[in-house]
Every structure is written in C-alpha cells, then in structure tokens.
Design a protein around this motif. Structure first.
Motif, PDB file in Angstrom:
ATOM      1  N   ASN A 102    -109.575  53.780 -21.084  1.00 31.93           N
ATOM      2  CA  ASN A 102    -108.429  52.932 -21.430  1.00 31.93           C
ATOM      3  C   ASN A 102    -108.653  52.370 -22.828  1.00 31.93           C
ATOM      4  O   ASN A 102    -109.371  51.392 -23.016  1.00 31.93           O
ATOM      5  CB  ASN A 102    -108.269  51.797 -20.424  1.00 31.93           C
ATOM      6  CG  ASN A 102    -107.079  50.908 -20.746  1.00 31.93           C
ATOM      7  OD1 ASN A 102    -106.266  51.228 -21.610  1.00 31.93           O
ATOM      8  ND2 ASN A 102    -106.970  49.794 -20.060  1.00 31.93           N
ATOM      9  N   PRO A 111    -102.179  51.409 -19.464  1.00 30.18           N
ATOM     10  CA  PRO A 111    -103.503  51.317 -18.850  1.00 30.18           C
ATOM     11  C   PRO A 111    -104.369  52.544 -19.110  1.00 30.18           C
ATOM     12  O   PRO A 111    -105.487  52.630 -18.611  1.00 30.18           O
ATOM     13  CB  PRO A 111    -103.181  51.183 -17.349  1.00 30.18           C
ATOM     14  CG  PRO A 111    -101.790  50.671 -17.290  1.00 30.18           C
ATOM     15  CD  PRO A 111    -101.103  51.307 -18.453  1.00 30.18           C
ATOM     16  N   PHE A 112    -103.863  53.494 -19.897  1.00 30.40           N
ATOM     17  CA  PHE A 112    -104.603  54.715 -20.183  1.00 30.40           C
ATOM     18  C   PHE A 112    -105.033  54.722 -21.649  1.00 30.40           C
ATOM     19  O   PHE A 112    -105.438  53.697 -22.169  1.00 30.40           O
ATOM     20  CB  PHE A 112    -103.756  55.925 -19.781  1.00 30.40           C
ATOM     21  CG  PHE A 112    -103.353  55.875 -18.336  1.00 30.40           C
ATOM     22  CD1 PHE A 112    -104.239  56.265 -17.347  1.00 30.40           C
ATOM     23  CD2 PHE A 112    -102.106  55.398 -17.959  1.00 30.40           C
ATOM     24  CE1 PHE A 112    -103.886  56.202 -16.008  1.00 30.40           C
ATOM     25  CE2 PHE A 112    -101.745  55.317 -16.624  1.00 30.40           C
ATOM     26  CZ  PHE A 112    -102.635  55.722 -15.642  1.00 30.40           C
ATOM     27  N   CYS A 113    -104.918  55.823 -22.347  1.00 30.85           N
ATOM     28  CA  CYS A 113    -105.490  55.927 -23.685  1.00 30.85           C
ATOM     29  C   CYS A 113    -104.413  56.028 -24.763  1.00 30.85           C
ATOM     30  O   CYS A 113    -103.514  56.869 -24.681  1.00 30.85           O
ATOM     31  CB  CYS A 113    -106.406  57.150 -23.770  1.00 30.85           C
ATOM     32  SG  CYS A 113    -107.065  57.419 -25.434  1.00 30.85           S
ATOM     33  N   ASP A 150    -111.787  50.282 -26.906  1.00 32.81           N
ATOM     34  CA  ASP A 150    -111.755  50.239 -25.444  1.00 32.81           C
ATOM     35  C   ASP A 150    -112.222  48.885 -24.919  1.00 32.81           C
ATOM     36  O   ASP A 150    -112.560  48.749 -23.744  1.00 32.81           O
ATOM     37  CB  ASP A 150    -112.611  51.367 -24.854  1.00 32.81           C
ATOM     38  CG  ASP A 150    -114.111  51.172 -25.104  1.00 32.81           C
ATOM     39  OD1 ASP A 150    -114.488  50.250 -25.855  1.00 32.81           O
ATOM     40  OD2 ASP A 150    -114.910  51.952 -24.550  1.00 32.81           O
TER      41      ASP A 150
END
Length: 696
Positions: free
Chosen positions: A366, A392-394, A344
């Motif tokens: 993220n 922009p997320f995981c 991250d």
C-alpha cells in the motif's frame, strides 16, 4: 434500616422508576458516602455507559468492564467490544488478501472472536492464496478464477484482480470484443456501484487512440542491459535514466545521462559524482530549470545541485520526507515550492502494507502519494493527496506537469487492464493539494495487462518517455501523447543571463504575479553558460526579476492573462553591476506600467518599485535621477510633459517607501534620447521607458 438508609432507599427507588442520566448523576453526588455502595456503583455505571455511547475505544471498554464487571452494563459493553472486533475484522478482510486474517490477529491478539466468524474469512483467504495472483495469469486456474468471482465478487476487493487475470489472454492480443464478453458475463457478481467495473467497460468500449510508440534512438541509449526510469529535462535536451549492471556503469543500479545535439541523442555517460560501487541509484526527477536532480539511493531520497564543475555532493532530503519506511519517486514542482513523493509509511489510505509485500494481487503493498511544502531550505510534514487518488493499494510513478495542475500516476487500486495502470488527474483548486478530479485511465492503447508506470511527459505535452520490457530486458521508449490526454497549455521562458560585456552569469530568477504581488517561484541559471529555462501556467501577468550579488536587479514581464495557446519566449537579460550604476550608467526600470498617454502608475508596477526602493535605501545617501522617455508619436511638448509626469509619479511612490525627497531628481526627456530608431512598434516600445541614474 437507619433513617439514612431509608432516605437512600427512597431515592434509589425513585431513580429506578425514572432512570434518567440526570437523576443518576444527582444520586451519586448526594450519596457519595452511601452505606449501600452497590447503589452508588450502579449509578456510576449508568452515567459512564452513556459517555461510552458517544466516545468508544478498546481502552475505554476494558476500563469500564474492569470497574463494573458485575453490573448488567458490563455485559452490554462486552457486546460492544465484540462488535468492535467484528467490524475491524471486516475492514481487514474486505480486500480478500491472503494475509488479511493473519494481520487482523496480529494487530488484535485479544479479539477472541468465535470460530464461526473467523473461519469463513480464512476460507476466502485460502481460496485467494490458491490463485497465486502475484505470479500472473495461469491458464490452469481459469475455472478457479471464475469460481472465486462467483463466490467473492460482491464481498472482496481482490475479486477484481481475479477478473483482470481472467481477461489477460484476450486483452494481451487486443481482442476487445472477447474481453467485453467476459466482463459482461461476470459483472453481475460485483456490486452494482463498483466503479472499477464501470471504468473497465468504458476502457474496452472506447475508440482507438492514435498512438505511436517507438524505442528512443541514439548511440547506446538502449543496450542488452536493463535501462529504465527515464527522466527528461524541461527543455528536452538531457535524458537521465537508470541502468542495471551496465558494462560502462559503476555498480548495480547507476544513473546515466545523455545529451541531445542537433536532434540526436549522444552516447550516455554515468554520473560518477552520484553513483556508488555497491549502491542502488536511480534518477527520479530534475527540476524545470535543470539545477536540481532528485534521485533514489537504497530506500532513501537524495538531491544534488548543478555547479560549474558538475553535480554537487549528494544530500539527503530532510527527515520529514525520508523515514524508516520506503520512499520512492519524488519531484519538485516547476515553481520550486512543492515536493511530491510516494511512500508506504503508515497513515495512508487503508491499512498499512509494506512496499515489499505482495498485497491483494499486486506487488508493491500500500503505497500512497504525498505533497510537502518548502519551508526555507527544508520541507514541511507531508500531506496525503487524498482518497480521490490514493487507494488502499499502490499508487506510484507520479509526474506533475509544469502546468502545476496535471498529474500523471500509476495505480493498481483504481481498476484498469491489470497490474499498475497509468491515470491522469487535474488539480481543481490552486490553494490545496487534496482536491483532484476523478482520475482518467489513459486507455487500452497505452496501458497493458502488466505494470505500467514511470511515464514522464514533455513540457509541450506532446510526448511521453517511459520504459517497457521487451522479452528479457527493459528499454526506453517515446510515445506521442493523444490530444485528449495532454496537460494544460503553458508558457516557456528561456534565454541567457549576461553582464554588460556579454559574459554569462550564474544568477537567481524569481517570478511573481504582478496583479497580486505574490511571489510564485524561483529558478537558477546554468552556472556554465548562464542559460535559464522556466515553465509557467497561463492566465497570469508575470514579472520575472533576476538577482545577483553586486548587480542591479533586472526584470521583464509577460502578460499571459488572455493567452489561450502554449507560447515560448526567448529573452537575453543583461545585468548591470552596481559599480556601473555608481559610475553614472542609466539603468532601465522594466516592469513599470502606465495606461496609454497617462502617467498614473498601475498597481502591477509596485513590486518592481518596492525592490528598487529597498536597494536605494541600502546604499545610503546617494542621489539618483529618475528620467522619463517617450517615443516620437505625437506633439513634442506633450511628450516632454508626459515623460516628466511619469518620472514624478515614480518619485512620489519611492518617497512613500522611505526615500528622501532630496535624493530623487526628476527629468522628462520626451522623445529626445531614443535607444533605437522609432521605425516600428517594437522599437517605439523600447524607447518608452523610465531610467535611474546615480548623479551624486
């Protein structure tokens, strides 16, 4: 006015009538000591504002305003500064996350945007916050889900997460028709080019896949405790996994390993060498050769190397990989040269959000996927795998198949059924790790409305190992992989390394492309039994050579240039000691290549001969015989000449690499000294050879 002032005034009026940047620059240059300072200042402002149009930053804006605070240009720059803040606000709040406005105000405390701009974004955040997306589906909030989609679908990324919550009941019971009806009802509230809406529709409309999922069977593999993060060895003989507070463990999270014997998983044992009493340890991957285990310990990545007495003392992976931020799954590629991992850390795709944050409906912040490259015994600075995969997320749960091309991973930013969905992508260019095909969702027969991640695919591509929650706890499962979702075809090479007496040896195996001469990968044998297991992609002519101190390097070749289907090779490789060679025992040079009935060396022979030249040069003034041999096909005299010519070709090459002509004696034995009877093609191939023998 003085004459100087009149000259200045004339020049200034001329400047106003034709205010080009060039004239401003000339005015400033000619009247650097002008008495009318304002003229000079105005001129500088006009010059510098031109530069700001090409390069802008908050720092540059502030410096300009401080220097030219009373000029008309300063008002223009103030407008630019407000526009900069406004654009940043849109970037921060486009996700729709409940904390996005607070993050913007934290990062830009001097923005001072008017309430008319900030307030609408706060309203969207409050609406999203009231939906409690991090707690999953709530039947009491259905009307609120619908209202948010209608209001925010075209503006906020989180609206798709809201749609996923709305679909949860119908997807959970596999009512695909109902799910499509809901999707179609609300699709119009999203942008027409929203790839997530298109993908979800394709997933729901896709035909059913033939998938069979079952728990992994074996003595105490699954218990009433939590078992998760399965890691399967390349040959599927060992299963590593993590268990939480298991009665036969050592602490909180422990690493266990089970071995398969005669097709049955034996009772797993905790890896006492790696587990700690109060720590959190979890296996992440094991190298294809089985010699290196990468594992997670308290937010950091460690590795251990297999030795004769078991797993060695854990070592932390270098500082370029481990950082002050969170590092998760990690894996070494099958050739040993690339380390893939997730983190991250700032600098990924999109804004920084810690893995511990509940972010836009997900629960992992993220997190992005990275690749680092071997530099000696360490790793290079990591490279982000790029925007095709990372969002922009995981993104996490990565697994690179040994084909070196097919990557499986999980994402909650690419759309899907809900939470983390599993995707498959293919590396499109062998020279880079940022060029990938568009990810393919594994589909509604595999993914669920919950978080699906951590799938490990067998070397054959036929099976997937994963963990899933059943009621209260996680258990380990196995699933057959549908044909369309499997990785590319590969070749496996396994066997043992032994000495001339048949005793197993711990040795290093390297493999190279015989056409290009490029070294590709490196592996180690099991130090206990000398066994090795390699996985290589198809499409190349491979040479594998085995190295061990005080032994003559032995080699084998595998031509996979035209191979289309997966293939398995089993090979026992015998290493002759340098002492045996010095005692006059002939040593075969395996990776030498000639056309049929010809003696010109093919270029694929050069890597083997280069190593032999290096070895002979290191042993000083010894004299060796180069003996050529053929099978019994054809005329005896012709075979004698062919074998001698091939020996001479080898001698010429070795001389070109620095050996003296007097050190090399050539012999042509024809078919007179066969190793085995010339009764079939395989035996005849064994008899066609060139050998080295120390004679002095």
């Amino acid at each position: 006015f003085s004459i100087d002032s009149l000259i200045q005034l004339t020049a200034y009026n001329d400047l106003k009538n034709d205010p080009t940047p060039e004239k401003h620059e000339n005015f400033t240059k000619n009247f650097v000591n002008a008495g009318v300072y304002k003229w000079k200042l105005d001129s500088e402002a006009k010059i510098e504002i031109k530069k700001l149009r090409e390069y802008s930053s908050l720092e540059a804006y502030d410096l300009f305003i401080a220097k030219f605070k009373d000029s008309p240009e300063a008002d223009t720059v103030r407008q630019w500064k407000n526009k900069f803040y406004f654009n940043k606000l849109r970037v921060y709040t486009q996700d729709g996350d409940p904390g996005s406005v607070a993050r913007f105000e934290r990062d830009f405390p001097r923005a001072n945007l008017p309430d008319s701009i900030i307030r609408p974004e706060i309203v969207f955040c409050e609406m999203a916050n009231s939906l409690q997306l991090d707690k999953g589906y709530n039947e009491m909030l259905v009307s609120s889900y619908e209202a948010y989609i209608v209001k925010a679908g075209k503006r906020k990324q989180i609206a798709f997460n809201v749609l996923q919550r709305l679909l949860t009941p119908s997807i959970s019971v596999k009512n695909w028709k109902k799910s499509l009806e809901i999707l179609n009802k609300f699709a119009g509230y999203f942008p027409v080019d929203d790839a997530r809406i298109k993908s979800l529709k394709e997933i729901l409309e896709a035909p059913k896949l033939d998938v069979e999922i079952k728990k992994i069977e074996g003595d105490s593999i699954n218990t009433s405790s939590n078992e998760y993060i399965p890691v399967i060895s390349g040959d599927e003989s060992k299963l590593f996994f993590c268990a939480y507070s298991r009665s036969d463990g050592m602490g909180l999270e422990d690493i266990f390993v089970a071995e398969k014997k005669k097709g049955v998983w034996q009772k797993p044992k905790p890896l006492k060498e790696l587990n700690t009493i109060d720590g959190y340890e979890a296996p992440l991957s094991v190298s294809s050769d089985g010699s290196i285990l990468i594992f997670f310990r308290n937010r950091q990545l460690f590795y251990s190397t297999l030795g004769e007495k078991g797993w060695g003392i854990p070592k932390k992976i270098g500082e370029t990989i481990n950082s002050q931020y969170w590092q998760g799954e990690a894996q070494i590629s099958s050739d040993g040269n690339v380390l893939l991992f997730v983190s991250d850390r700032p600098g990924g795709q999109g804004l920084y959000h810690s893995a511990n944050e509940n972010y836009a409906g997900g629960s992992f912040g993220n997190v992005d996927m990275y690749a680092a490259f071997r530099v000696g015994d360490d790793w290079s600075a990591p490279v982000n795998l790029g925007p095709t995969l990372n969002t922009p997320f995981c993104e996490r749960g990565l697994f690179l198949h040994p084909d070196m091309k097919t990557l499986y991973f999980s994402s909650d930013g690419l759309g899907g059924l809900g939470g983390l969905d599993i995707f498959k992508t293919t590396r499109l260019n062998d020279s880079t790790w940022t060029d990938w095909s568009e990810p393919i969702n594994l589909g509604k027969d595999i993914n669920t409305v919950f978080d699906d991640w951590g799938y490990k695919i067998s070397t054959s591509g036929e099976r997937a190992y994963f963990a899933a929650r059943e009621v209260l706890n996680y258990d380990l499962y196995i699933m057959n992989m549908p044909q369309k979702l499997r990785p590319q075809k590969i070749a496996t090479i396994n066997g043992r390394i032994v000495n001339s007496a048949g005793t197993p040896l711990a040795a290093t195996i390297r493999w190279e492309d015989l056409v290009t001469g490029k070294l590709i990968g490196k592996a180690e044998t099991d130090p206990k039994d000398g066994k090795f297991f390699l996985v290589v992609p198809l499409g190349r002519h491979y040479g594998c050579f085995v190295e061990k101190e005080n032994y003559f390097p032995s080699s084998v070749a595998f031509d996979l240039r035209t191979q289309k289907e997966s293939v398995d090779y089993s090979q026992e490789i015998v290493l002759e000691s340098i002492q045996e060679m010095n005692d006059g025992r002939p040593i075969r040079m395996n990776n030498l290549f000639f056309d049929t009935d010809a003696f010109a060396l093919k270029s694929e022979s050069y890597p083997e001969l280069n190593r032999i030249a290096k070895l002979l040069l290191a042993h000083g003034g010894i004299t060796v015989e180069i003996g050529g041999h053929t099978d019994n096909t054809g005329d005896s005299a012709h075979n004698d000449k062919l074998s001698l010519d091939r020996s001479n070709a080898v001698k010429v090459y070795l001389v070109s690499r620095g050996l003296k002509d007097s050190q090399l004696v050539v012999k042509g034995y024809g078919s007179s000294v066969p190793l085995v009877a010339n009764t079939n093609s395989a035996n005849r191939a064994q008899n066609r050879r060139v050998e080295l023998k120390v004679v002095k």
